[in-house]
Design a protein around this motif. Sequence first.
Motif, mmCIF file in Angstrom:
data_model
loop_
_atom_site.group_PDB
_atom_site.id
_atom_site.type_symbol
_atom_site.label_atom_id
_atom_site.label_comp_id
_atom_site.label_asym_id
_atom_site.label_seq_id
_atom_site.Cartn_x
_atom_site.Cartn_y
_atom_site.Cartn_z
ATOM 1 N N ALA A 79 0.829 -1.205 0.000
ATOM 2 C CA ALA A 79 0.000 0.000 0.000
ATOM 3 C C ALA A 79 0.861 1.251 0.000
ATOM 4 O O ALA A 79 0.565 2.221 -0.720
ATOM 5 N N ARG A 80 1.925 1.269 0.779
ATOM 6 C CA ARG A 80 2.813 2.435 0.810
ATOM 7 C C ARG A 80 3.421 2.689 -0.567
ATOM 8 O O ARG A 80 3.488 3.822 -1.034
ATOM 9 N N ASN A 81 3.844 1.615 -1.224
ATOM 10 C CA ASN A 81 4.439 1.765 -2.549
ATOM 11 C C ASN A 81 3.424 2.272 -3.567
ATOM 12 O O ASN A 81 3.715 3.140 -4.379
ATOM 13 N N LYS A 82 2.226 1.726 -3.517
ATOM 14 C CA LYS A 82 1.181 2.154 -4.454
ATOM 15 C C LYS A 82 0.805 3.614 -4.205
ATOM 16 O O LYS A 82 0.701 4.404 -5.148
ATOM 17 N N PHE A 83 0.619 3.957 -2.948
ATOM 18 C CA PHE A 83 0.277 5.326 -2.579
ATOM 19 C C PHE A 83 1.360 6.297 -3.052
ATOM 20 O O PHE A 83 1.070 7.305 -3.695
ATOM 21 N N SER A 84 2.606 5.975 -2.774
ATOM 22 C CA SER A 84 3.725 6.846 -3.157
ATOM 23 C C SER A 84 3.829 6.972 -4.670
ATOM 24 O O SER A 84 4.089 8.056 -5.194
ATOM 25 N N SER A 85 3.615 5.881 -5.371
ATOM 26 C CA SER A 85 3.661 5.922 -6.835
ATOM 27 C C SER A 85 2.548 6.794 -7.403
ATOM 28 O O SER A 85 2.773 7.580 -8.335
ATOM 29 N N LEU A 86 1.358 6.666 -6.862
ATOM 30 C CA LEU A 86 0.225 7.477 -7.341
ATOM 31 C C LEU A 86 0.438 8.958 -7.088
ATOM 32 O O LEU A 86 0.189 9.798 -7.965
ATOM 33 N N ILE A 87 0.918 9.301 -5.893
ATOM 34 C CA ILE A 87 1.171 10.707 -5.569
ATOM 35 C C ILE A 87 2.285 11.252 -6.451
ATOM 36 O O ILE A 87 2.196 12.358 -6.981
ATOM 37 N N ALA A 88 3.344 10.475 -6.649
ATOM 38 C CA ALA A 88 4.454 10.913 -7.506
ATOM 39 C C ALA A 88 3.957 11.142 -8.925
ATOM 40 O O ALA A 88 4.343 12.122 -9.588
ATOM 41 N N TYR A 89 3.105 10.259 -9.417
ATOM 42 C CA TYR A 89 2.554 10.408 -10.767
ATOM 43 C C TYR A 89 1.752 11.718 -10.867
ATOM 44 O O TYR A 89 1.890 12.465 -11.836
ATOM 45 N N LYS A 90 0.920 11.968 -9.857
ATOM 46 C CA LYS A 90 0.126 13.207 -9.867
ATOM 47 C C LYS A 90 1.023 14.429 -9.878
ATOM 48 O O LYS A 90 0.778 15.379 -10.623
ATOM 49 N N ILE A 91 2.053 14.417 -9.059
ATOM 50 C CA ILE A 91 2.973 15.547 -8.985
ATOM 51 C C ILE A 91 3.686 15.731 -10.325
ATOM 52 O O ILE A 91 3.831 16.838 -10.821
ATOM 53 N N ALA A 92 4.127 14.639 -10.905
ATOM 54 C CA ALA A 92 4.902 14.693 -12.155
ATOM 55 C C ALA A 92 4.065 15.126 -13.354
ATOM 56 O O ALA A 92 4.608 15.679 -14.310
ATOM 57 N N THR A 93 2.765 14.891 -13.305
ATOM 58 C CA THR A 93 1.925 15.206 -14.459
ATOM 59 C C THR A 93 1.125 16.494 -14.297
ATOM 60 O O THR A 93 0.320 16.816 -15.175
ATOM 61 N N GLU A 94 1.321 17.202 -13.231
ATOM 62 C CA GLU A 94 0.599 18.465 -13.041
ATOM 63 C C GLU A 94 1.215 19.572 -13.859
ATOM 64 O O GLU A 94 2.344 19.616 -14.169
#
Length: 94
Positions: A79-94
Amino acid sequence: MKIQIVGMSWYRPETFAKLRAMFEDGDKLHNTYEEWFAAAEMGRKRMEAKNIKVICVDIDPDEFPKWCKENKMKLNAEARNKFSSLIAYKIATE
């Protein structure tokens, strides 16, 4: 040119013990924040040396359990890995 981005779960000194206690696999984390931080920094620097952009994602002890419940996930590394990946993706694509 492709840019590789990784979300890395990140902890604050004041919440590390609380998070470690709430994680199902908390016993697999380092015993202290200082030990965890030293290892995490080494890992982060290793990835950055390979030209991987690392986004450190704060794991909040109040918000993360809510996210896990909403996404039907256990409080663990997956869950930590998935959460971190999703947040990183959001940050990177904003």
